[in-house]
Design a protein around this motif. Structure first.
Motif, mmCIF file in Angstrom:
data_model
loop_
_atom_site.group_PDB
_atom_site.id
_atom_site.type_symbol
_atom_site.label_atom_id
_atom_site.label_comp_id
_atom_site.label_asym_id
_atom_site.label_seq_id
_atom_site.Cartn_x
_atom_site.Cartn_y
_atom_site.Cartn_z
ATOM 1 N N MET A 5 8.054 -54.405 35.212
ATOM 2 C CA MET A 5 8.957 -53.522 34.500
ATOM 3 C C MET A 5 8.991 -53.880 33.029
ATOM 4 O O MET A 5 8.946 -53.013 32.198
ATOM 5 C CB MET A 5 10.326 -53.602 35.160
ATOM 6 N N GLY A 6 9.125 -55.145 32.692
ATOM 7 C CA GLY A 6 9.013 -55.547 31.311
ATOM 8 C C GLY A 6 10.256 -55.373 30.462
ATOM 9 O O GLY A 6 10.345 -55.921 29.387
ATOM 10 N N ASN A 7 11.258 -54.595 30.880
ATOM 11 C CA ASN A 7 12.442 -54.358 30.070
ATOM 12 C C ASN A 7 13.600 -55.293 30.399
ATOM 13 O O ASN A 7 14.576 -55.348 29.681
ATOM 14 C CB ASN A 7 12.920 -52.912 30.244
ATOM 15 N N TYR A 8 13.508 -56.036 31.496
ATOM 16 C CA TYR A 8 14.604 -56.848 31.984
ATOM 17 C C TYR A 8 14.088 -58.178 32.512
ATOM 18 O O TYR A 8 12.942 -58.285 32.912
ATOM 19 C CB TYR A 8 15.362 -56.098 33.094
ATOM 20 N N PRO A 9 14.970 -59.197 32.578
ATOM 21 C CA PRO A 9 14.563 -60.468 33.182
ATOM 22 C C PRO A 9 14.160 -60.254 34.644
ATOM 23 O O PRO A 9 14.645 -59.329 35.308
ATOM 24 C CB PRO A 9 15.832 -61.328 33.084
ATOM 25 N N ALA A 10 13.283 -61.120 35.154
ATOM 26 C CA ALA A 10 12.720 -60.955 36.496
ATOM 27 C C ALA A 10 13.792 -60.817 37.574
ATOM 28 O O ALA A 10 13.674 -59.975 38.468
ATOM 29 C CB ALA A 10 11.788 -62.117 36.819
ATOM 30 N N LYS A 11 14.854 -61.604 37.504
ATOM 31 C CA LYS A 11 15.901 -61.546 38.530
ATOM 32 C C LYS A 11 16.603 -60.189 38.516
ATOM 33 O O LYS A 11 16.848 -59.588 39.555
ATOM 34 C CB LYS A 11 16.909 -62.671 38.322
ATOM 35 N N LEU A 26 17.377 -54.700 40.783
ATOM 36 C CA LEU A 26 17.394 -53.258 40.575
ATOM 37 C C LEU A 26 16.410 -52.549 41.502
ATOM 38 O O LEU A 26 16.770 -51.584 42.175
ATOM 39 C CB LEU A 26 17.087 -52.930 39.117
ATOM 40 N N ILE A 27 15.191 -53.015 41.549
ATOM 41 C CA ILE A 27 14.189 -52.387 42.424
ATOM 42 C C ILE A 27 14.653 -52.418 43.875
ATOM 43 O O ILE A 27 14.599 -51.409 44.581
ATOM 44 C CB ILE A 27 12.813 -53.075 42.284
ATOM 45 N N SER A 70 9.163 -44.857 28.313
ATOM 46 C CA SER A 70 9.418 -46.109 29.017
ATOM 47 C C SER A 70 10.274 -45.853 30.243
ATOM 48 O O SER A 70 11.052 -44.900 30.289
ATOM 49 C CB SER A 70 10.075 -47.130 28.092
ATOM 50 N N GLY A 71 10.107 -46.742 31.225
ATOM 51 C CA GLY A 71 10.859 -46.623 32.459
ATOM 52 C C GLY A 71 11.703 -47.846 32.725
ATOM 53 O O GLY A 71 11.333 -48.957 32.332
ATOM 54 N N VAL A 72 12.814 -47.625 33.385
ATOM 55 C CA VAL A 72 13.627 -48.745 33.843
ATOM 56 C C VAL A 72 12.781 -49.586 34.800
ATOM 57 O O VAL A 72 12.780 -50.806 34.726
ATOM 58 C CB VAL A 72 14.914 -48.243 34.528
ATOM 59 N N MET A 73 12.067 -48.889 35.671
ATOM 60 C CA MET A 73 11.120 -49.546 36.577
ATOM 61 C C MET A 73 9.733 -49.011 36.258
ATOM 62 O O MET A 73 9.553 -47.801 36.183
ATOM 63 C CB MET A 73 11.475 -49.241 38.038
ATOM 64 N N GLU A 74 8.792 -49.897 36.043
ATOM 65 C CA GLU A 74 7.409 -49.490 35.796
ATOM 66 C C GLU A 74 6.537 -50.234 36.799
ATOM 67 O O GLU A 74 6.232 -51.405 36.618
ATOM 68 C CB GLU A 74 7.012 -49.794 34.348
ATOM 69 N N GLU A 75 6.199 -49.539 37.872
ATOM 70 C CA GLU A 75 5.428 -50.121 38.970
ATOM 71 C C GLU A 75 4.302 -49.168 39.339
ATOM 72 O O GLU A 75 4.556 -47.989 39.590
ATOM 73 C CB GLU A 75 6.327 -50.329 40.204
#
Length: 196
Positions: free
Chosen positions: A1-7, A12-13, A171-176
């Motif tokens: 995702m790149g916009n948020y910390p991994a945790k 979120l996902i 950009s996406g909140v989730m990018e998968e």
């Protein structure tokens, strides 16, 4: 995702997928390609915990474009544009989808008040629920006032490789990367398939 910390990204996902948005069955993408899975992202709004994670995250991305109004790709994008607009206290410009003689989907401003709002706005941000190849977003950007004033596109999820060229950030909140036709051995399925 790149916009948020991994945790935060993982939380979120997982929350979004637990809300039942990942669906399986035979379907067709907006571009007419066969699919065996899709994301019914508006279902995430039916769960308050998921809504409280997803909508503010989408709003934070939208604020990067410093909008004075939002617009959304019908139907799912408009649903999220309205949610984000409520959080940010912004108006939403409504679009309507139509087709001419079975051709590709096209868009127009829905009402006169939407045209007036688009004319008066300086900076717009577009909202989409799920971006696959980007065709619906690209089609929405063909509406002249929308194209001229949009500074950024945000989405709940970008799941594919964009097949269209955009001269504005998207950009996406989730990018998968989740293929239209996914198999059990795919890394995303291996990790999250239990939520489908």
């Amino acid at each position: 995702m790149g916009n948020y910390p991994a945790k935060e990204e993982e939380e979120l996902i997982t929350a979004v997928l637990k809300a039942g948005v990942w669906r399986f069955g035979e379907s067709t993408s907006a571009a007419g390609k066969p699919m065996n899975n899709w994301f019914d992202m508006p279902l995430a709004l039916k769960n308050e915990h998921t809504r409280q994670l997803l909508v503010p995250a989408l709003a934070r991305l939208a604020l990067r474009g410093r909008p004075d109004a939002l617009w959304g790709v019908p139907e799912g994008g408009q649903i999220f544009a309205e949610e984000v607009a409520e959080d940010l206290g912004l108006p939403v410009i409504m679009l309507k989808a139509f087709r001419i003689s079975g051709g590709p989907k096209q868009f127009r401003l829905l009402r006169r008040e939407d045209e007036k709002l688009a004319q008066e706005a300086a900076d717009l941000v577009g909202v989409e629920d799920v971006v696959n190849e980007g065709g619906s977003v690209w089609s929405a950007l063909q509406v002249p006032l929308i194209r001229e004033k949009t500074k950024r596109i945000v989405a709940c999820m970008i799941r594919g490789d964009l097949q269209y060229s955009f001269d504005i950030p998207i950009s996406g909140v989730m990018e998968e990367l989740v293929p239209n036709e996914i198999r059990a051995m795919h890394p995303f399925y291996s990790k999250y398939g239990r939520y489908a």
